[in-house]
Scaffold this motif. Structure first.
Motif, PDB file in Angstrom:
ATOM      1  N   ILE A   1     -35.032  73.809  45.575  1.00 31.18           N
ATOM      2  CA  ILE A   1     -35.990  73.802  46.680  1.00 31.18           C
ATOM      3  C   ILE A   1     -37.214  74.635  46.321  1.00 31.18           C
ATOM      4  O   ILE A   1     -38.359  74.234  46.591  1.00 31.18           O
ATOM      5  N   ARG A   2     -36.992  75.795  45.728  1.00 28.71           N
ATOM      6  CA  ARG A   2     -38.129  76.628  45.341  1.00 28.71           C
ATOM      7  C   ARG A   2     -38.982  75.919  44.294  1.00 28.71           C
ATOM      8  O   ARG A   2     -40.217  75.964  44.346  1.00 28.71           O
ATOM      9  N   ARG A   3     -38.311  75.281  43.343  1.00 23.07           N
ATOM     10  CA  ARG A   3     -39.039  74.546  42.319  1.00 23.07           C
ATOM     11  C   ARG A   3     -39.823  73.400  42.958  1.00 23.07           C
ATOM     12  O   ARG A   3     -40.995  73.167  42.629  1.00 23.07           O
ATOM     13  N   SER A   4     -39.191  72.679  43.873  1.00 22.04           N
ATOM     14  CA  SER A   4     -39.859  71.571  44.543  1.00 22.04           C
ATOM     15  C   SER A   4     -41.072  72.052  45.323  1.00 22.04           C
ATOM     16  O   SER A   4     -42.130  71.415  45.305  1.00 22.04           O
ATOM     17  N   SER A   5     -40.929  73.187  46.000  1.00 20.84           N
ATOM     18  CA  SER A   5     -42.045  73.742  46.762  1.00 20.84           C
ATOM     19  C   SER A   5     -43.193  74.130  45.842  1.00 20.84           C
ATOM     20  O   SER A   5     -44.369  73.880  46.138  1.00 20.84           O
ATOM     21  N   LEU A   6     -42.846  74.728  44.706  1.00 16.65           N
ATOM     22  CA  LEU A   6     -43.872  75.138  43.746  1.00 16.65           C
ATOM     23  C   LEU A   6     -44.596  73.921  43.173  1.00 16.65           C
ATOM     24  O   LEU A   6     -45.839  73.899  43.084  1.00 16.65           O
ATOM     25  N   VAL A   7     -43.839  72.887  42.789  1.00 23.97           N
ATOM     26  CA  VAL A   7     -44.441  71.669  42.236  1.00 23.97           C
ATOM     27  C   VAL A   7     -45.332  71.001  43.276  1.00 23.97           C
ATOM     28  O   VAL A   7     -46.436  70.530  42.963  1.00 23.97           O
ATOM     29  N   THR A   8     -44.871  70.977  44.518  1.00 26.16           N
ATOM     30  CA  THR A   8     -45.665  70.373  45.595  1.00 26.16           C
ATOM     31  C   THR A   8     -47.001  71.076  45.749  1.00 26.16           C
ATOM     32  O   THR A   8     -48.057  70.425  45.848  1.00 26.16           O
ATOM     33  N   GLN A   9     -46.975  72.419  45.764  1.00 24.07           N
ATOM     34  CA  GLN A   9     -48.218  73.177  45.921  1.00 24.07           C
ATOM     35  C   GLN A   9     -49.162  72.940  44.742  1.00 24.07           C
ATOM     36  O   GLN A   9     -50.372  72.751  44.917  1.00 24.07           O
ATOM     37  N   GLU A  10     -48.613  72.963  43.546  1.00 24.88           N
ATOM     38  CA  GLU A  10     -49.459  72.755  42.365  1.00 24.88           C
ATOM     39  C   GLU A  10     -50.021  71.336  42.337  1.00 24.88           C
ATOM     40  O   GLU A  10     -51.177  71.125  41.950  1.00 24.88           O
ATOM     41  N   LEU A  11     -49.204  70.376  42.776  1.00 27.77           N
ATOM     42  CA  LEU A  11     -49.665  68.991  42.775  1.00 27.77           C
ATOM     43  C   LEU A  11     -50.780  68.775  43.789  1.00 27.77           C
ATOM     44  O   LEU A  11     -51.734  68.021  43.541  1.00 27.77           O
ATOM     45  N   ARG A  12     -50.682  69.458  44.914  1.00 24.41           N
ATOM     46  CA  ARG A  12     -51.715  69.330  45.952  1.00 24.41           C
ATOM     47  C   ARG A  12     -53.069  69.855  45.459  1.00 24.41           C
ATOM     48  O   ARG A  12     -54.122  69.343  45.843  1.00 24.41           O
ATOM     49  N   HIS A  13     -53.034  70.905  44.651  1.00 29.57           N
ATOM     50  CA  HIS A  13     -54.281  71.548  44.224  1.00 29.57           C
ATOM     51  C   HIS A  13     -54.671  71.186  42.792  1.00 29.57           C
ATOM     52  O   HIS A  13     -55.604  71.764  42.232  1.00 29.57           O
ATOM     53  N   ALA A  14     -53.971  70.237  42.204  1.00 31.56           N
ATOM     54  CA  ALA A  14     -54.232  69.884  40.800  1.00 31.56           C
ATOM     55  C   ALA A  14     -55.515  69.073  40.654  1.00 31.56           C
ATOM     56  O   ALA A  14     -55.915  68.326  41.557  1.00 31.56           O
ATOM     57  N   ASP A  15     -56.147  69.223  39.491  1.00 31.18           N
ATOM     58  CA  ASP A  15     -57.256  68.344  39.101  1.00 31.18           C
ATOM     59  C   ASP A  15     -56.626  67.150  38.404  1.00 31.18           C
ATOM     60  O   ASP A  15     -56.427  67.136  37.191  1.00 31.18           O
ATOM     61  N   LEU A  16     -56.286  66.135  39.183  1.00 33.30           N
ATOM     62  CA  LEU A  16     -55.496  65.024  38.669  1.00 33.30           C
ATOM     63  C   LEU A  16     -56.202  64.268  37.549  1.00 33.30           C
ATOM     64  O   LEU A  16     -55.559  63.781  36.616  1.00 33.30           O
ATOM     65  N   ASP A  17     -57.514  64.157  37.622  1.00 28.73           N
ATOM     66  CA  ASP A  17     -58.243  63.421  36.586  1.00 28.73           C
ATOM     67  C   ASP A  17     -58.075  64.050  35.211  1.00 28.73           C
ATOM     68  O   ASP A  17     -57.994  63.342  34.199  1.00 28.73           O
ATOM     69  N   SER A  18     -58.003  65.386  35.191  1.00 26.50           N
ATOM     70  CA  SER A  18     -57.886  66.049  33.893  1.00 26.50           C
ATOM     71  C   SER A  18     -56.436  66.362  33.520  1.00 26.50           C
ATOM     72  O   SER A  18     -56.102  66.431  32.333  1.00 26.50           O
ATOM     73  N   GLU A  19     -55.562  66.550  34.511  1.00 27.56           N
ATOM     74  CA  GLU A  19     -54.189  66.954  34.221  1.00 27.56           C
ATOM     75  C   GLU A  19     -53.254  65.768  33.989  1.00 27.56           C
ATOM     76  O   GLU A  19     -52.249  65.886  33.284  1.00 27.56           O
ATOM     77  N   LEU A  20     -53.553  64.625  34.583  1.00 30.91           N
ATOM     78  CA  LEU A  20     -52.704  63.442  34.385  1.00 30.91           C
ATOM     79  C   LEU A  20     -53.100  62.712  33.104  1.00 30.91           C
ATOM     80  O   LEU A  20     -54.287  62.602  32.784  1.00 30.91           O
ATOM     81  N   PHE A  21     -52.129  62.212  32.383  1.00 33.69           N
ATOM     82  CA  PHE A  21     -52.398  61.399  31.203  1.00 33.69           C
ATOM     83  C   PHE A  21     -51.285  60.369  31.054  1.00 33.69           C
ATOM     84  O   PHE A  21     -50.316  60.365  31.825  1.00 33.69           O
ATOM     85  N   LEU A  22     -51.432  59.499  30.086  1.00 32.23           N
ATOM     86  CA  LEU A  22     -50.493  58.397  29.916  1.00 32.23           C
ATOM     87  C   LEU A  22     -49.859  58.411  28.536  1.00 32.23           C
ATOM     88  O   LEU A  22     -50.476  58.836  27.552  1.00 32.23           O
ATOM     89  N   GLU A  23     -48.631  57.935  28.505  1.00 31.20           N
ATOM     90  CA  GLU A  23     -47.993  57.562  27.255  1.00 31.20           C
ATOM     91  C   GLU A  23     -47.599  56.095  27.380  1.00 31.20           C
ATOM     92  O   GLU A  23     -47.350  55.601  28.492  1.00 31.20           O
ATOM     93  N   PHE A  24     -47.556  55.393  26.247  1.00 32.70           N
ATOM     94  CA  PHE A  24     -47.296  53.958  26.274  1.00 32.70           C
ATOM     95  C   PHE A  24     -46.085  53.640  25.403  1.00 32.70           C
ATOM     96  O   PHE A  24     -45.970  54.139  24.282  1.00 32.70           O
TER      97      PHE A  24
END
Length: 658
Positions: free
Chosen positions: A395-418
């Motif tokens: 739960i603590r990990r989920s809460s932390l990931v949720t907070q970071e995901l909400r405030h993340a710069d998705l354009d720069s932090e997300l990437f793809l593998e194929f």
């Protein structure tokens, strides 16, 4: 006639006034010992003074018999002093007391008058004194029983006065007149006292009735404040009041604690959406009935709001007992519900937490139960889950990931593998599946299954899908025209037609031909809202894109979707590949799916191949398109050109990467 009616009323029992009858018996019961004490003492005193001057039967045997009657009545009173009589039994008892009073009055008066002629003037005066004091004491002891008091007073006064008058002695006649006047005065006193007593009884009765009415109103108000009107279960306020009381008791007395459970209905939202809120209320009422049927001493259910319910096990239970109780609750809630002429299938998930092990405050233990429920909703629906430290970490990990995901710069932090999709017949790569990845400055690399699940729950998945789709299409635009892009969608991405339209717009704006784009959707995503999923996928198919059913075989009703949805491709789940080269059952399943796709004119992709033995088996079964670590692990976009040129010797040129 009026006077006669009043006299009859004065000498009768008030049958129509149960409260007065009950009060008369109670008051008289307290006076019985005093009444018989007066009779015994006075009778023995007179008998002793007349032993030498009166016959033995009159001075010894008669008073002994009278005293024995008094003792017998006292013993009977002592044995029955605690009994409580109904009104039907109290009225005859009161009548009996009145008649017994008359009989005792006649008996003692007769004995004293027979004794009067014997002895000296002093002894006669003693008899007169005996009659006066005894009648006074008796009347005062019988004042609560007006009829008995007046009857005794009349018998004694009339018999004594008449006897005295017939003696012809002026002194005795004067005594008779005096006693008669005093008797009349006593009769008035008895009447006044009885009226006062009756008034007090009625006032107390009215006060009690008023208090009972007030208590009923208070109980009704408490019920309104503490009971959920829809389910008749205790409400959230009552639940937390009981929770606080149990925690204070456990901490104050050093008790063993208790268990808190939170129950959530799985599938209730769909009932409201499909059948309406009125039908949803009927389901909640049925849930209340089922939970009340499971209640037992020490087990307390409540409705906390919406489709969430609580349960308190007031005595600490073992984990085995909690699991057994929780499973009974889940099994009960999973029984079909009749809704609007249809049958609705729901289930219940329950999370347990123990006080004080899981938390030493009401808030903490409730949060821990909620955490266990959350874990159950994610991976173990329809079952009980007991809170553990592992859940706390998750739960603590989920809460932390949720907070970071909400405030993340998705354009720069997300990437793809194929990961390539390979044709074993032509020995060429025919497409690549885009796999989303996230690297956060604080968390580092976060597993896709972790952040995608959280993103779906918080609907951040909509933004993530757009970012990743733009990136994937930008890469696909550089690939050879023979390669197609496979891109995964979540249930949220197709939950409305507007969302599906947005996906189509992104594809059309990218410059990549729609037929080179294949959107993958899992069976689980389809089942959340089948009709909307079909509408969205049909719209995507009509726009020229391809549609694939991913992870085929992991659901229980996949076949029912194959002919009802516009699929182009079916991907056999990797779980069947683990032992396909050694397990005949797995081999038969793969063969059946391949034959199904061939008969329906669908393409089939076999996922998860890791060994050449597995590849040889599925190829022999008729598979053509495959995917897995045997052919290539997922790679960054920058490695695709080298893979195509060297890994398989296909000589593809990728724009901008040659």
């Amino acid at each position: 006639m009026v006077r006669l009616a009043r006299l009859r009323e004065a000498l009768s029992v008030a049958e129509g006034d149960p409260e007065l009858v009950r009060s008369q018996l109670q008051a008289f019961g307290r006076q019985i010992p005093l009444l018989y004490f007066i009779l015994l003492v006075n009778t023995m005193a007179v008998a002793i003074t007349h032993v030498n001057c009166a016959p033995a039967w009159l001075s010894i045997y008669a008073p002994i018999a009278l005293c024995a009657l008094c003792v017998i009545r006292c013993v009977r009173w002592w044995r029955a002093r605690h009994r409580v009589l109904t009104h039907d039994k109290a009225v005859p008892e009161l009548r009996k007391l009145i008649w017994l009073s008359g009989i005792f009055g006649i008996a003692f008066s007769t004995w004293s008058l027979l004794l009067f002629p014997y002895g000296t003037a002093y002894q006669q005066a003693h008899v007169a004194f005996y009659i006066a004091t005894t009648v006074l004491g008796g009347v005062f002891c019988l004042m609560h029983l007006r009829a008995a008091a007046l009857l005794v007073l009349s018998i004694v006064i009339l018999s004594f006065a008449t006897f005295m008058v017939f003696t012809g002695s002026p002194v005795f006649i004067a005594m008779a007149i005096d006693m008669t006047l005093v008797g009349i005065a006593l009769a008035f006193i008895v009447e006044l006292y009885y009226q006062t007593f009756t008034g007090v009884v009625h006032a107390q009765s009215e006060l009690l009735a008023s208090q009972q009415k007030t208590q009923r109103l208070s109980d009704d108000n408490f019920r309104l404040a503490s009971i959920d009107s829809l389910t008749d279960l205790p409400n959230r306020r009552s639940f937390f009041a009981s929770l606080r009381a149990l925690s204070e008791q456990a901490l104050g007395s050093g008790g063993s604690g208790f268990n808190v459970g939170l129950i959530d209905l799985d599938g209730f939202k769909q009932v409201n959406d499909i059948y309406g809120h009125a039908s949803g209320d009927l389901v909640l009422q049925e849930v209340g009935v089922r939970l009340l049927a499971l209640a037992e001493p020490g087990i307390f259910f409540a409705r906390l709001g919406g489709d969430e319910f609580g349960v308190l096990a007031q005595h600490k239970q073992s984990n085995e007992t909690l699991v057994e109780l929780g499973q009974r609750i889940c099994d009960t809630l999973s029984q079909p519900y009749r809704v609007a002429g249809n049958v609705a299938e729901l289930s219940g998930t329950i999370g347990w937490a123990a006080f004080p092990e899981a938390g030493t405050t009401v808030a903490q233990v409730f949060e821990r139960a909620d955490a266990a429920l959350y874990v159950g909703k994610e991976s173990r629906r329809g079952t009980p889950v007991i809170f553990s430290t592992e859940h706390e970490t998750r739960i603590r990990r989920s809460s932390l990931v949720t907070q970071e995901l909400r405030h993340a710069d998705l354009d720069s932090e997300l990437f793809l593998e194929f990961q390539p999709i390979y044709d074993v017949i032509s020995q060429r790569t025919i497409g690549l599946e885009a796999l989303g990845r996230w690297h956060n400055a604080r968390l580092g690399a976060v597993k896709p299954e972790e952040f995608i699940r959280i993103a779906e729950r918080t609907e951040l998945i909509l933004r993530i899908t757009e970012v990743l789709l733009h990136k994937a299409l930008d890469e696909a635009a550089r690939w050879p025209a023979e390669l197609y892009l496979s891109f995964n969608l979540s249930a949220i991405d197709i939950c409305t037609s507007a969302r599906a339209r947005r996906l189509i717009d992104i594809v059309q704006a990218s410059g990549v031909p729609p037929h080179r784009v294949s959107f993958e959707i899992t069976e689980t995503a389809v089942t959340r809202d089948f009709e909307q999923a079909r509408a969205s996928l049909t719209m995507i198919k009509k726009a020229g894109c391809r549609v694939s059913l991913d992870d085929f075989g992991t659901g229980y009703s996949s076949l029912s979707y194959v002919h009802r949805l516009p699929f182009d491709t079916i991907k056999i789940d990797r779980s069947f590949m683990t032992d396909v080269d050694t397990n005949s059952a797995s081999k038969k399943i793969v063969k059946s799916v391949l034959d199904l796709c061939r008969n329906l004119g669908l393409e089939c992709v076999v996922e998860g191949l890791e060994t050449s033995s597995q590849a040889a088996v599925v190829t022999a079964l008729g598979a053509r398109a495959v995917q897995g670590y045997l052919f290539s692990r997922p790679m960054r976009a920058s490695a695709i050109a080298a893979y195509l040129q060297t890994a398989l010797g296909q000589g593809y040129a990728v724009e901008g990467q040659t």
